[in-house]
Design a protein around this motif. Structure first.
Motif, short mmCIF file in Angstrom:
data_model
loop_
_atom_site.label_atom_id
_atom_site.label_comp_id
_atom_site.label_asym_id
_atom_site.label_seq_id
_atom_site.Cartn_x
_atom_site.Cartn_y
_atom_site.Cartn_z
N MET A 1 42.69 -50.89 41.63
CA MET A 1 41.51 -51.73 41.59
C MET A 1 40.34 -51.00 42.23
N LEU A 2 39.18 -51.11 41.62
CA LEU A 2 37.99 -50.46 42.16
C LEU A 2 37.54 -51.13 43.44
N LYS A 3 37.08 -50.33 44.37
CA LYS A 3 36.57 -50.84 45.64
C LYS A 3 35.19 -51.44 45.41
N LYS A 4 34.99 -52.63 45.93
CA LYS A 4 33.70 -53.30 45.79
C LYS A 4 32.68 -52.64 46.72
N THR A 5 31.48 -52.44 46.22
CA THR A 5 30.41 -51.87 47.05
C THR A 5 30.03 -52.88 48.12
N SER A 6 30.09 -52.44 49.39
CA SER A 6 29.71 -53.34 50.48
C SER A 6 28.57 -52.78 51.33
N SER A 7 28.29 -51.48 51.17
CA SER A 7 27.19 -50.90 51.94
C SER A 7 26.42 -49.89 51.08
N ILE A 8 25.10 -49.97 51.20
CA ILE A 8 24.23 -49.10 50.41
C ILE A 8 23.20 -48.47 51.32
N LEU A 9 23.07 -47.17 51.22
CA LEU A 9 22.05 -46.41 51.92
C LEU A 9 20.95 -46.12 50.91
N ILE A 10 19.71 -46.46 51.25
CA ILE A 10 18.59 -46.22 50.35
C ILE A 10 17.59 -45.31 51.05
N VAL A 11 17.35 -44.15 50.45
CA VAL A 11 16.40 -43.18 51.00
C VAL A 11 15.26 -43.06 50.01
N ASP A 12 14.10 -43.61 50.39
CA ASP A 12 12.94 -43.68 49.51
C ASP A 12 11.71 -43.81 50.40
N ASP A 13 10.70 -43.00 50.16
CA ASP A 13 9.51 -43.02 51.02
C ASP A 13 8.61 -44.23 50.75
N ASP A 14 8.91 -45.03 49.74
CA ASP A 14 8.08 -46.18 49.37
C ASP A 14 8.61 -47.46 50.03
N LYS A 15 7.91 -47.92 51.06
CA LYS A 15 8.36 -49.10 51.81
C LYS A 15 8.29 -50.38 50.98
N VAL A 16 7.40 -50.43 49.99
CA VAL A 16 7.34 -51.59 49.11
C VAL A 16 8.64 -51.68 48.31
N GLN A 17 9.14 -50.53 47.85
CA GLN A 17 10.43 -50.51 47.15
C GLN A 17 11.54 -51.01 48.06
N HIS A 18 11.47 -50.72 49.35
CA HIS A 18 12.49 -51.20 50.29
C HIS A 18 12.51 -52.72 50.28
N MET A 19 11.33 -53.34 50.36
CA MET A 19 11.25 -54.80 50.37
C MET A 19 11.81 -55.39 49.08
N ILE A 20 11.39 -54.82 47.96
CA ILE A 20 11.85 -55.30 46.65
C ILE A 20 13.36 -55.16 46.54
N ASN A 21 13.86 -53.98 46.87
CA ASN A 21 15.30 -53.72 46.74
C ASN A 21 16.12 -54.60 47.67
N ARG A 22 15.64 -54.81 48.89
CA ARG A 22 16.36 -55.67 49.83
C ARG A 22 16.51 -57.07 49.24
N LYS A 23 15.40 -57.61 48.71
CA LYS A 23 15.43 -58.96 48.13
C LYS A 23 16.39 -59.05 46.95
N ILE A 24 16.26 -58.10 46.03
CA ILE A 24 17.09 -58.12 44.82
C ILE A 24 18.56 -57.94 45.17
N LEU A 25 18.86 -56.97 46.01
CA LEU A 25 20.26 -56.69 46.36
C LEU A 25 20.89 -57.86 47.11
N HIS A 26 20.16 -58.44 48.03
CA HIS A 26 20.73 -59.58 48.78
C HIS A 26 20.83 -60.83 47.92
N ARG A 27 20.02 -60.93 46.88
CA ARG A 27 20.16 -62.05 45.96
C ARG A 27 21.51 -61.95 45.24
N PHE A 28 21.93 -60.74 44.91
CA PHE A 28 23.22 -60.53 44.26
C PHE A 28 24.37 -60.72 45.23
#
Length: 121
Positions: A1-28
């Motif tokens: 069985m595949l291991k479920k993703t439980s932690s994600i490291l995001i390296v991106d210089d765009d802080k707006v992308q951080h906010m967007i990604n945090r919202k979208i990922l936590h919605r899932f």
């Protein structure tokens, strides 16, 4: 069985992308552990003592390109799944990403629901 993703490291210089990604990922999945770095050097420092299931790595950052980051990861023996992030689809970047064994895919920003569903499941 595949291991479920439980932690994600995001390296991106765009802080707006951080906010967007945090919202979208936590919605899932509100239980996801998310680690954001806008400075790749700080992320490399964090990786000395920490890890995540997957790394979302921006290609174009001012301090260091994603490719340089990958080279350092390889030199240090850091082995984790990496998805490259870019705001454009440049075939040369897609081809280049295939040369790295750590890289398992190429994602276009901003992330959308379909991509995140595939990423997490």
């Amino acid at each position: 069985m595949l291991k479920k993703t439980s932690s994600i490291l995001i390296v991106d210089d765009d802080k707006v992308q951080h906010m967007i990604n945090r919202k979208i990922l936590h919605r899932f999945d509100p239980t996801l552990n998310l680690y954001f770095f806008d400075n790749p050097l700080e992320a490399l420092e964090w990786l000395k003592d920490n890890s995540a299931d997957i790394l979302l790595l921006d290609i174009n950052m001012p301090e260091m390109k994603g490719w340089e980051f990958l080279e350092i990861m390889t030199e240090r023996g850091i082995n984790m799944e990496v998805k490259m992030l870019s705001s454009s689809i440049d075939p040369r970047d897609i081809d280049k990403s295939k040369k790295y064994k750590l890289v398992s895919g190429f994602l276009v920003k901003p992330l959308n629901n379909t991509v995140i569903d595939e990423l997490l499941n």
